[in-house]
Enzyme design. Structure first.
Site, PDB file in Angstrom:
ATOM      1  N   PHE C 117     -39.471  32.329  -7.541  1.00 48.79           N
ATOM      2  CA  PHE C 117     -38.941  30.989  -7.170  1.00 48.79           C
ATOM      3  C   PHE C 117     -38.991  30.705  -6.175  1.00 48.79           C
ATOM      4  O   PHE C 117     -38.956  31.886  -5.070  1.00 48.79           O
ATOM      5  CB  PHE C 117     -37.060  31.300  -7.941  1.00 48.79           C
ATOM      6  N   GLN C 231     -28.948  18.491  -2.207  1.00 52.13           N
ATOM      7  CA  GLN C 231     -29.926  19.352  -2.652  1.00 52.13           C
ATOM      8  C   GLN C 231     -30.726  17.988  -3.377  1.00 52.13           C
ATOM      9  O   GLN C 231     -30.538  17.380  -3.903  1.00 52.13           O
ATOM     10  CB  GLN C 231     -30.494  20.329  -3.212  1.00 52.13           C
ATOM     11  N   HIS C 233     -34.031  17.907  -4.950  1.00 56.49           N
ATOM     12  CA  HIS C 233     -35.185  19.094  -5.774  1.00 56.49           C
ATOM     13  C   HIS C 233     -36.226  18.431  -5.836  1.00 56.49           C
ATOM     14  O   HIS C 233     -36.269  17.086  -6.323  1.00 56.49           O
ATOM     15  CB  HIS C 233     -34.670  19.028  -7.529  1.00 56.49           C
ATOM     16  N   LEU C 243     -34.955  17.082 -14.239  1.00 56.88           N
ATOM     17  CA  LEU C 243     -35.443  18.101 -14.094  1.00 56.88           C
ATOM     18  C   LEU C 243     -37.188  18.240 -14.745  1.00 56.88           C
ATOM     19  O   LEU C 243     -37.190  18.388 -15.518  1.00 56.88           O
ATOM     20  CB  LEU C 243     -34.741  18.888 -13.563  1.00 56.88           C
ATOM     21  N   GLU C 246     -38.354  24.134 -11.116  1.00 54.42           N
ATOM     22  CA  GLU C 246     -39.002  25.100 -10.374  1.00 54.42           C
ATOM     23  C   GLU C 246     -40.155  25.840 -10.701  1.00 54.42           C
ATOM     24  O   GLU C 246     -40.734  25.664 -10.100  1.00 54.42           O
ATOM     25  CB  GLU C 246     -37.757  25.673  -9.196  1.00 54.42           C
ATOM     26  N   ARG C 288     -36.385  24.378  -1.393  1.00 54.22           N
ATOM     27  CA  ARG C 288     -36.101  22.869  -1.843  1.00 54.22           C
ATOM     28  C   ARG C 288     -36.517  21.596  -0.875  1.00 54.22           C
ATOM     29  O   ARG C 288     -36.845  21.003  -1.449  1.00 54.22           O
ATOM     30  CB  ARG C 288     -35.021  22.582  -3.293  1.00 54.22           C
ATOM     31  N   HIS C 356     -29.830  16.709  -6.892  1.00 55.40           N
ATOM     32  CA  HIS C 356     -29.872  17.587  -8.263  1.00 55.40           C
ATOM     33  C   HIS C 356     -28.274  18.563  -7.620  1.00 55.40           C
ATOM     34  O   HIS C 356     -28.194  18.942  -8.774  1.00 55.40           O
ATOM     35  CB  HIS C 356     -30.928  18.149  -7.220  1.00 55.40           C
ATOM     36  N   ARG C 391     -29.673  25.744  -0.905  1.00 54.34           N
ATOM     37  CA  ARG C 391     -29.619  26.626  -1.463  1.00 54.34           C
ATOM     38  C   ARG C 391     -30.706  27.325  -2.007  1.00 54.34           C
ATOM     39  O   ARG C 391     -31.305  26.272  -2.773  1.00 54.34           O
ATOM     40  CB  ARG C 391     -28.647  25.826  -2.695  1.00 54.34           C
TER      41      ARG C 391
END
Lengths: 129, 244, 583
Positions: C117, C231, C233, C243, C246, C288, C356, C391
């Site tokens: 990730f 955030q 994304h 979405l 990721e 991100r 996000h 994050r």
């Protein structure tokens, strides 16, 4: 309390709402013919037990046009029932080999093959070939 | 851009004796789903319209409704698939609370009844996972995908006629746990599953699986439960010695 | 008013709320737990999380790696004692979920599988295909059904926390189906109300994510922490904002500009890695904030592709092949086809950054306790803070579990300390009167939809990936104005049963509070850090701003912003290095 949930009435209209429900009802309806044919067979056994005259009358009855139409319809319904039923077998009897499940057509195909084999065997014993 | 005629079932228990349809003409983008059109109505035409929705990606299960008579997720019912007037009604077989909002207490209670949680077969390992091979995972994985949208209940004529019937999703979820290699709780679930109003109420219309937006195949689950219950019966009555 | 007494009331029944409820039920079967949610638990937005949950489990990984990734990913704004607690508890919680039957994806030997990730140095993201949040939520929800002491109040919208003698003593909530107000007389309250992405027009967040939990605590006097960190994304579908996880890039998908160039190499995340062989913590596996910011620059350079829905970049997964995509990213494929008409097996999918997640939220300490005795918070609505200024993907699902449980333990300890002030009745009556006034108000001049639109516009325009002092000042003024105008809204629907007009009005109130905290905190932070980028202050300023912002509710006026030091234990602020070549 101001709630008053409304329960919509259920009518038999649902049968015609989508072809899937009609197909289902035809499948269910097929039991009338198959059941009728079974009763006919019971009658045949009764005739057989009552002697040659009764049996001959029964055979004669089987050859009437109404009886032939009835048999053709029954055959069609029985075939429809069997085909739809065998098409559903992959849902009821999934077979997992290793990680993967056998494809649906293998499972239904196996049922069709068994059906054909049993039918051929019966026809053979009946002297059809 | 296309103008879409929506025909939406309206029912407000405080002002309406019974439900009626209301028409809205909505300017829609080509790629919109029915939910987008409803949101447009709510925002610009009629703030009193009530319906449930959240994720807009077919995973939260909120927006199940009847679209032209078929149970659909409104977020996955594309306007392009409906050329004429689009009729939107609350999910069939559930009481209507208000407009497109249904009362789903019945399903929620039934789900709890089938014990849809792990009843471990063995004690969990210390500081490690239960081992489960990809094949064992695949054995039940499909049935975990139920989003509880209840389209299957709306499609099932048995549920409509016999409301006590446990229904497709609840049975599929119970079956999901029965097939999990970590679970030993099948006996505990059988009381509900093998009852008359459990799997045996099903006459295999198959509509549940046809309308399921997640391809869970509840109809398959129910037939499998029937077969297992049948085997149980024969074992108990014909081969009592095989039963532990 | 109908009253429910409970030992602990939990607001929100998503991942954090359910985890807290189960922890309470297991610790003491006699506890009366009220689980209150504005939606049925399985509708909670946890279900939309796709990629997975981070926790150290494999032998080549270590807690130290997870710590460093998280702290660096957060641009050193994370409290390091909280991060330490979080990474230590993470594997235990993920295993607990496994023991409850979560269908984690597996290795051939039957152990749980992990995937790469963004911003993570090792593979440590536990996943269940690309529906990890969905499976976590349903596992928790179904597990919760075995505990009779968890009494659920589904579709109850919490309107007010009741605070008496400096303690939280319960809440009021509207039962949606009847429209009646209920008073929950509770000895402790846990808020697990989720994020507030809906204050932006283009977001991955579901309709329900309107910051209600944050606003409840804020109005009750608990500050909102680090709200300026929102955030984006990098990979949402341009049409709907849906979405695409990721994990698309974790599995080897790459990002291209209109010239077919993997442009991340031009923004400190290169050199380019071989196609289909993703290298951890660089290129497409950068964090991100950096990836979203890189897109913004490409857009300025004219390198974006034009779509009907605005500028986008391309997410190319074709080289992964149909089998991998079907096994690991089935939802991604389904949604790309459904909502964009593009099959990732045969074509690259247009994507663009989309709002996000809120790094900020209700200010809590490491024990999930707020500054108000008796009130706890966990999940996206809370800010502990482990996420700092940005994050890392897959830390938030784990956070739900770790701090959901922690909030339960803390609430239990609080109950064991005994006493509580009696009362709350008058407060509940007042809360009821306020909502009644809103419903019955006539002569209002403002509409819910109208104000909401103006709020979204201001947030999109001024509080996006890059911000400026000027823009933020305009946004502050706008949100101040909207706060005033909100008092003059009038509902179209004045009935009781399932009144979503009322619901949306209340949700708008929550969003306006959160949005004002965002822009005021953003205006005050004159530096660029993580997801908060200022065009007028492009550098990080540790001397002045290695601190958490705290936005405190001030009634009639805008929030007061103050600061609080970040807890640094062993990782001094350094350079965030995502150039794989340097390692």
């Amino acid at each position: 309390m101001s709630r008053r949930p409304y329960a919509r009435p259920i009518t038999s209209e649902w049968i015609f709402r989508h072809p899937r429900y009609i197909r289902y009802m035809v499948r269910e309806f097929s039991c009338l013919f198959i059941g009728g044919w079974t009763l006919l067979m019971v009658w045949g056994f009764k005739a057989l037990s009552e002697g040659p005259a009764a049996w001959a009358a029964f055979l004669e009855l089987l050859q009437t046009p109404a009886s032939i139409v009835f048999h053709l319809l029954t055959l069609a319904f029985a075939a429809y029932h069997s085909v739809t039923w065998f098409n559903l077998t992959p849902k009821a009897l999934p077979v997992q080999l290793g990680e993967e499940f056998l494809p649906d057509r293998v499972i239904s195909g196996a049922h069709f093959a068994a059906w054909a084999a049993v039918s051929a065997g019966l026809l053979y014993f009946a002297g059809a070939f | 851009m296309r103008q879409v005629e929506l025909e939406v079932l309206r029912y407000n228990p405080e002002t309406d004796r019974e439900p009626h349809f209301q028409r809205y003409a909505v300017d829609c983008q080509e790629e919109w789903v029915v939910l987008d059109a409803l949101n447009h109505v709510k925002e610009t035409l009629d703030p009193t319209l009530s319906y449930r929705w959240s994720c807009h990606m077919a995973v939260c299960g909120s927006c199940g409704m009847m679209v032209n008579g078929e149970p659909k997720l409104a977020c996955k019912a594309f306007l392009r698939d409906y050329p004429g007037v689009i009729r939107v009604e609350p999910l069939r077989h559930f009481p209507v609370e208000r407009d497109l909002v249904t009362v789903i207490d019945d399903f929620v209670a039934k789900l709890a009844r089938v014990k849809p949680y792990l009843i471990p077969k063995d004690k969990a390992p210390e500081a490690a996972e239960f081992r489960q091979t990809p094949a064992q995972l695949k054995r039940y994985k499909q049935f975990t995908l139920c989003i509880n949208c209840m389209l299957c209940y709306a499609a099932c004529p048995e549920y409509g006629l016999i409301p006590k019937y446990l229904g497709p999703a609840a049975i599929a979820l119970a079956h999901r746990w029965n097939r999990d290699s970590r679970d030993g709780g099948r006996d505990a679930r059988q009381e509900e599953l093998a009852a008359t109003e459990g799997a045996w109420e099903c006459s295999f219309v198959g509509a549940c699986s046809e309308v399921c937006p997640e391809h869970v195949d509840p109809a398959g689950a129910i037939q499998q439960v029937k077969i297992e219950s049948t085997v149980d019966w024969y074992q108990a009555h014909l081969m009592p010695w095989t039963k532990k | 008013m109908e009253t429910h007494s409970a030992d602990v009331a939990i607001i929100g029944a998503g991942g954090a709320g359910l985890r807290a409820a189960i922890a309470l039920a297991q610790s003491a079967p006699s506890l009366r737990i009220a689980l209150i949610s504005k939606v049925y638990p399985m509708r909670s937005h946890t279900c939309a999380a796709e990629g997975g949950a981070a926790g150290v489990i494999k032998p080549d990984d270590s807690l130290e790696h997870h710590f460093n990734d998280t702290v660096g990913g957060g641009d050193w704004l994370s409290d390091q004692d909280a991060v330490d607690y979080f990474i230590r508890e993470a594997p235990t919680e993920l295993l607990q979920l496994e023991h409850w039957g979560c269908p984690w994806s597996r290795e051939a030997d039957g152990s749980v599988a992990v995937r790469p990730f963004g911003g993570m140095k090792k593979q440590r993201t536990w996943f269940a295909a690309d529906k990890s949040g969905f499976h976590i939520l349903h596992t928790l929800f179904q597990t919760s059904l075995q505990f009779p002491s968890i009494q659920r109040f589904d579709e109850f919208y919490a309107t007010d926390l009741l605070v008496e003698d400096g303690r939280c003593v319960g809440l009021t909530a509207i039962e949606m189906r009847s429209g009646q107000m209920r008073w929950f007389d509770a000895r402790a309250v846990i808020i697990a109300g989720g994020g507030a992405g809906r204050m932006f027009p283009f977001t991955t967040n579901g309709a329900i994510k309107t910051g209600d939990g944050m606003a409840l605590a804020y109005r009750a006097g608990v500050p909102l922490k680090d709200m300026e960190f929102v955030q984006y994304h990098p990979t949402g579908l341009p049409s709907t904002g849906t979405l695409l996880t990721e994990a698309c890039r974790g599995e080897g998908g790459v990002l291209l500009n209109k010239n077919g160039r993997r442009f991340l190499q031009d923004y400190g995340m290169g050199p380019e890695t071989p196609l289909g062989k993703p290298v951890l913590k660089t290129m497409e596996l950068g964090p991100r904030d950096r990836v979203s910011q890189a897109f913004w620059h490409e857009q300025r350079k004219g390198n974006a592709i034009a779509t009907r829905w605005g500028d986008a970049m391309l997410l190319d997964m074709r080289h992964l092949g149909e089998k991998t995509i079907n096994e690991r990213l089935p939802l991604v494929r389904d949604m790309s086809i459904s909502y964009m008409g593009v099959d990732p097996v045969t074509d690259p999918v247009p994507v663009r950054p989309v709002v996000h997640y809120m790094m900020g939220g209700i200010h809590t300490d490491i024990n999930a306790a707020t500054s108000l005795p008796g009130l706890y918070a966990a999940g996206e609505c809370a800010c502990v803070s482990i996420n700092g200024a940005n994050r890392l993907g897959s830390n938030s699902l784990t956070e739900l579990l770790v701090f959901g449980r922690r909030a339960a333990v803390s609430a239990l300890e609080y109950l064991q300390q005994g006493g509580r002030p009696a009362g709350g009745a008058a407060l509940a009556e007042a809360a009821q009167a306020r909502v009644r006034e809103l419903v019955q108000r006539t002569g209002g001049t403002e509409s819910v939809a109208g104000l909401r639109k103006e709020m979204m516009q201001a947030m999109e325009e001024h509080a996006g990936i890059y911000r400026s002092g000027e823009g933020l000042a305009a946004a502050c003024a706008k949100l101040g104005e909207l706060r005033q105008r909100y008092r003059r809204i009038e509902l179209h629907d004045k009935t009781n049963v399932y009144n979503t007009d009322l619901l949306q009005a209340l949700e708008l109130g929550s969003m306006l509070d959160c949005a004002e905290a965002v822009v005021q905190s953003a205006a005050a932070r004159k530096e660029s850090r993580g997801a908060h980028q200022r065009l007028d202050f492009p550098g990080r300023d540790d001397r002045q701003f290695l601190r958490h912002s705290l936005a405190a509710y001030a009634g009639e006026g805008p929030p007061r912003v103050s600061y609080r030091d970040v807890v640094i234990t062993r990782s001094p602020p350094g350079v965030r290095d995502y150039s794989g070549g340097h390692e």
